[in-house]
Design an enzyme around this catalytic site. Sequence first.
Site, mmCIF file in Angstrom:
data_model
loop_
_atom_site.group_PDB
_atom_site.id
_atom_site.type_symbol
_atom_site.label_atom_id
_atom_site.label_comp_id
_atom_site.label_asym_id
_atom_site.label_seq_id
_atom_site.Cartn_x
_atom_site.Cartn_y
_atom_site.Cartn_z
ATOM 1 N N CYS A 101 155.559 0.260 40.684
ATOM 2 C CA CYS A 101 154.211 -0.299 40.888
ATOM 3 C C CYS A 101 153.375 0.541 41.849
ATOM 4 C CB CYS A 101 154.289 -1.747 41.374
ATOM 5 S SG CYS A 101 155.020 -1.900 43.009
ATOM 6 N N HIS A 160 135.538 5.500 51.537
ATOM 7 C CA HIS A 160 135.304 4.194 50.931
ATOM 8 C C HIS A 160 134.246 4.254 49.845
ATOM 9 C CE1 HIS A 160 136.995 2.372 54.820
ATOM 10 N NE2 HIS A 160 137.909 2.489 53.909
ATOM 11 N N ASP A 205 155.022 4.314 49.234
ATOM 12 C CA ASP A 205 155.789 4.355 50.477
ATOM 13 C C ASP A 205 157.081 5.158 50.323
ATOM 14 O OD1 ASP A 205 154.365 3.055 52.546
ATOM 15 O OD2 ASP A 205 154.593 1.180 51.457
ATOM 16 N N GLU A 245 161.249 0.917 48.458
ATOM 17 C CA GLU A 245 160.261 1.862 48.997
ATOM 18 C C GLU A 245 160.749 2.555 50.265
ATOM 19 O OE1 GLU A 245 156.512 -0.225 49.394
ATOM 20 O OE2 GLU A 245 157.460 -2.024 50.157
HETATM 21 C C1 PEP Z 1 153.913 1.272 47.304
HETATM 22 O O1 PEP Z 1 154.298 1.503 48.453
HETATM 23 O O2 PEP Z 1 154.052 2.055 46.350
HETATM 24 C C2 PEP Z 1 153.241 -0.008 46.998
HETATM 25 C C3 PEP Z 1 152.934 -0.351 45.760
HETATM 26 O O3 PEP Z 1 152.895 -0.778 48.064
HETATM 27 P P1 PEP Z 1 151.591 -0.539 48.969
HETATM 28 O O4 PEP Z 1 150.813 0.582 48.358
HETATM 29 O O5 PEP Z 1 150.872 -1.842 48.952
HETATM 30 O O6 PEP Z 1 152.202 -0.209 50.282
HETATM 31 MG MG MG Z 2 154.367 -0.104 49.882
#
Ligand code: PEP
Ligand code: MG
Length: 591
Positions: free
Chosen positions: A513, A200, A466, A442
């Site tokens: 993303c 962190h 993911d 994902e």
């Molecule tokens: C991902 O899985 O790439 C994503 C953007 O979602 P998170 O990181 O919030 O699981």
């Molecule tokens: Mg995700």
Amino acid sequence: MAEPSQKGEQSFRGIPVSAGVCRGRILVIGRSRSSIGKRELTESELQDEISRLERSLVQTRHQLLEVQRRVSEGMGAAEGSIFDAHLLVLEDRTLLDEVIRVIQTQKVNAEYAFHSVAERYATTLAAIEDDYLRERATDMRDVTTRVLNNLLGLEDEVDLRHLKEPCIVISHDLTPSSTAQLDKRNVLGFGTDVGSKTSHTAIMARSLRIPAIVGLKDASSRLETGQYALLDGFNGIILVNPTDQTLFEYGQLLKKQVTLEEKLRDIQFKPAVTLDGHRVFLSANIESPNDAPAVQDAGAEGVGLFRTEYLYINRELPPSEEQQYQAYSEAARALKPLPVVIRTLDLGGDKFLTHLPLPREMNPFLGWRAIRFCLQEQDIFRDQLRAILRASAEGNVKMMYPMISGLDELNQANALVEQCKGELRAEKIPFDEQMEIGAMIETPSAVIVAESLAKRLRFFSIGTNDLIQYSLAVDRMNEKIAHLYEPTHPAIVRLIKATVDAGHLHKIWVSVCGEMASDPIFAPLLLGLGVDELSAAPPLVAPVKFLIRRLKLTEAKALAEFALNCESAGEILARCQELARQVAPSLFETK
Ligand code: PEP
Ligand code: MG
């Protein structure tokens, strides 16, 4: 580990966690915890002692909430959420019951009981070969120090808010609480003996943009306050008494960094368009409406992912429809006419809520998570859907579902949206009838059925974080198998391509993303595979844009073609690095 050289220059090596170079005087701060005396109590004193402990826990909770509020406001909701782990320590019944048992059975003072129990837990966690659990030991010690200071009536030992002059802070272990308090004007950089890239404290340093190194082993006992040093956060090196030659070399590097920052500022508000005229949509990921100014400052063209989990944490109850409406519409209004893609609740996996007693699961990432949770906890989900719909009347709002693994989930979620729309119409509450709905891609199954999904959606957003973990069966939190977590694995390249093809066949746009979109190295590959939008962390929007503006789509396509036909993750990565360094060398000059 110190390496004395002829001219007295000494180097200390650790793990670089936050880029940048600084030089100045060293300030070594100790964690000399006050010695904890053992005091024997009489039977009649025990109840008062337990009440004293409870008061100090309440006081500690207030302090932590205050630090969390300051950090969330100043640095962002994600950084603030780091203190959830600390608050959880205060709610750990097993730990607290054991402390009370020690007070009662051994008839000793609260400080002694708390310190001995908490330290035993922390030592056990620290000995486990797992960075994540070791980090929990740091959290536990951080909270313990606060509780003990409150019991003993002491101020915080290290007040990094009021340093008198600029310095490089060196410590055995800088806790997130201390890091959060440090005064950016006077802390040039910092180094700690312990810690990992995912700690962190490291995350905080990156957010604060302070050069930092962790894992310096015994540096805090070998370095001395007042020594002159240079800290290189690119390469993880501290040089004490740097020679003229070293200073000259780093001077050159600093000049390059200043020039790069100027170059990034030059293109910050220009479009992300390749040299041969291909336009890419570049947006930013946020966690709270407070992050909206950072999106504008970054020169992003909207929000590609608004993670809404942060609205749900640290509360006694889930946020009401009204509270959510306020948050979503604030972001929508602040960024209007730019689009804001709000992701519905992605609870579970590594994101836990304090107010919902979720069952312990053997495989939380494969468990009751995200859309699966929402489709069962429909009251919670409907509040959110109504809030997002209502916010759509206030700006350019789009919505997407996380963790869709098949068509049934999508159909059920869409049916609930239709019900909520019907209610709002009946209540004469405005919303955007045309609000676009998309899904995160994902899971491997979502890619395989992407065509069916695409027919019912307006966009896809690939969550590579993911998608990589589920496709390669690699826990994204586990340091031991981190080497297997390969964004350029041929399977991942092909899954991204299949998603893009399915989306484009049905004329919907495809975004990425996940963290892959924040790394300039991967921008050419993603563009070459046909991705329409990249959504990056705000500080990384400019570097990604810088690279795109120096790239030709033809080069990106050739790279993607190579990657689609290549059998080795390492070779694909090497080609990505080669192209990125060739088109934008200044982004990678760290030596
Ligand atoms: C991902 O899985 O790439 C994503 C953007 O979602 P998170 O990181 O919030 O699981
Ligand atoms: Mg995700």
